[in-house]
Design a protein around this motif. Structure first.
Motif, short mmCIF file in Angstrom:
data_model
loop_
_atom_site.label_atom_id
_atom_site.label_comp_id
_atom_site.label_asym_id
_atom_site.label_seq_id
_atom_site.Cartn_x
_atom_site.Cartn_y
_atom_site.Cartn_z
N GLY A 121 1.28 11.25 19.83
CA GLY A 121 1.57 9.73 19.89
C GLY A 121 3.21 9.71 19.83
N LYS A 122 3.82 10.88 20.47
CA LYS A 122 5.20 11.05 20.55
C LYS A 122 5.74 9.88 21.52
N THR A 123 5.20 9.53 22.41
CA THR A 123 5.74 8.69 23.47
C THR A 123 6.10 7.32 22.73
N LEU A 124 5.41 6.71 21.96
CA LEU A 124 5.49 5.44 21.02
C LEU A 124 6.55 5.69 19.96
N LEU A 175 14.76 13.32 25.06
CA LEU A 175 14.51 14.55 25.90
C LEU A 175 13.09 14.74 25.57
N ASP A 176 11.99 14.41 26.41
CA ASP A 176 10.65 14.71 26.13
C ASP A 176 10.28 15.91 26.80
N GLU A 177 9.45 16.60 25.75
CA GLU A 177 8.97 18.05 26.10
C GLU A 177 10.16 18.77 26.59
N ALA A 178 11.09 18.88 25.79
CA ALA A 178 12.25 19.51 26.18
C ALA A 178 11.96 21.06 26.14
#
Ligand code: ADP
Ligand code: MG
Length: 458
Positions: A88-91, A196-199
């Protein structure tokens, strides 16, 4: 007052989070005042227009990473989040941005105030979709910029004045300079929230120079959030350079260490290609209608396996956007049973309810193994993963045995015996490349058309 999913049962009492979140061990590190986590929906103090879509979604509780990220980000802290896929990282990052934008004096018709960088176009599109689903009530508009598709329509989306920009680093970098014949460029001078998502994946794919260039053009006065599944030196350096006094939230073990225990892992020893095909057919026959993802290492193998597998489609770095959307859409809707994919194409995709994963080629790195196998067994469901190994796959075999040991699972007898006998080799016929090979590389398998991705996805 909105009805929260757990209002009725809790009557205002403090209740520990339900479901998976309760079992996840969370480690929080940081200096300065650290706000308490929001453990249940009652404690979530987003404005009503941000809370409303959460209510409709009917989630049982905030996930562990959300419980900690929401108050930290609301308090304005920079944050490093380390949590596995599907947590649930996106939210976790989107909602505090929405809440802060609503409550701030930011001109919501002005240039984008928030920027999310993501490694692949699929992931970027997925984030945009989630942003639209959960941001619409709050009047949030999102636009998405990614490579492999014409720039014109993407630039046209910018005229809708989105507050949130989701982009792959390659494409955004290209668009920071106005393309020939187009007078508009992307304006990032008002960005005060950067994600930075999935850095780690972005660095694996070679995007570090683009990321650094993009960040150099952003205002210094901003909140920066970084999510990563692993914590190598390169990521620590990036964090040290661009985050200010960040809070570090680690939810559960880092991704590369273990596999979801709801997944039953099998290894299958195959003598050759023909043998692999027969084993695959048997698995597909015996798993009835269950949806299945077959992983391969090369684009060529991806096409070959897809061609001979009924009701399947292939996704890899050479597919154009339309083909990938089509395959993914069909698969998500359940109108296609099997997806054949390379790691690049499948990384980070939110695909629910896959019961079976087949590693037709063993992955090259431990983290890819964990990511692939993590496509099944999501949200508490049981899943099964099969990994095909030949005698050339000694590296992968050893790594899988290590993962079993780390998880305190019995290493399959045949795997142990073959490793002990010395009959397994690593390095069979591979023209090794130096590119994107981390220390946790599992074996050979690099090939002419190995799908390394950066150049296709940026
Ligand atoms: P990650 O980025 O950590 O891999 P995602 O953000 O893609 O995970 O979320 C995975 C799925 O979980 C999405 O479908 C999302 O809508 C859903 N989700 C988000 N928050 C919750 C929650 N609190 N409870 C249940 N499901 C959730
Ligand atoms: Mg994600």
């Amino acid at each position: 007052m909105e009805a929260w999913p757990d209002d009725a049962s809790q009557g205002g009492q403090r209740v520990e989070p339900a479901g998976a979140a309760a079992e996840v061990e969370v480690e929080v590190r940081g200096t300065g005042p650290l706000p308490e986590p929001w453990r249940n929906w009652q404690q979530v103090t987003f404005p009503p227009r941000v809370r409303a879509p959460l209510v409709s979604a009917g989630f049982p509780a905030p996930t562990a990473i959300q419980q900690h990220s929401w108050p930290m980000l609301t308090a304005g802290r920079d944050l490093i989040g380390i949590a596995k896929t599907g947590s649930g990282k996106t939210l976790a990052f989107l909602l505090p941005i929405f809440a802060q934008l609503l409550e701030s004096r930011v001109d919501l018709r002005g240039p984008p105030a928030a920027l999310v960088l993501a490694p692949t176009r699929e992931l970027a599109v997925q984030i945009e979709t989630e942003a639209k689903r959960f941001g619409e009530t709050a009047g949030m508009r999102a636009a998405c910029l990614y490579g492999g598709a014409p720039k014109g329509p993407q630039l046209a989306e910018l005229r809708q004045r989105p507050q949130l920009l989701v982009a792959t680093p390659g494409r955004l970098n290209d668009l920071l300079e106005p393309p020939p014949g187009l007078s508009v460029a992307v304006d990032v001078k008002s960005v005060r929230y950067l994600v930075l998502d999935e850095a780690d994946r972005m660095l694996d794919m070679g995007f570090e120079p683009q990321i650094r260039k993009i960040i150099a053009g952003l205002p210094k006065e901003r909140q920066t959030v970084m999510f990563t599944a692993t914590w190598p030196v390169s990521i620590r350096r990036l964090a040290a350079d661009f985050l200010q006094n960040p809070v570090e939230v680690r939810a559960g073990e880092a991704d590369e260490l273990r596999v979801n225990p709801d997944v039953t892992q099998h290894v299958v020893f195959c003598s050759d290609m023909r043998d692999k095909e027969e084993r695959l057919d048997k698995i597909l026959r015996e798993s009835g209608q269950d949806q299945c993802i077959i992983f391969v290492n090369t684009k060529r193998m991806c096409e070959m396996v897809s061609l001979r597998t009924p009701h399947s489609m292939a996704i890899h770095g050479d597919k154009d956007q339309r083909e990938r959307d089509l395959a993914l859409g069909n698969f998500k809707r359940g109108s296609m049973r099997t997806l054949v994919a390379t790691d690049v194409a499948a990384r980070g995709l939110d695909i629910k309810a896959v019961k079976v994963v087949v590693n037709f080629d063993p992955p090259n790195r431990e983290e890819d193994y964990v990511h692939r196998v993590g496509r099944t067994g999501r949200a508490g469901q049981k899943g099964t993963a099969w990994t095909f190994l030949t005698n050339e796959d000694g590296g992968a075999a050893r790594s899988i045995a290590d993962i079993f040991k780390r998880m305190e699972l019995q290493v399959p007898a045949e795997l142990e015996q073959r490793l002990a006998s010395g009959e397994m080799r690593s390095g069979g016929g591979s023209r090794g490349r130096s590119r994107s090979v981390g220390p946790r590389r599992m074996g050979p398998g690099f090939d002419d058309d190995f799908d390394v991705g950066g150049r296709f996805n940026g």
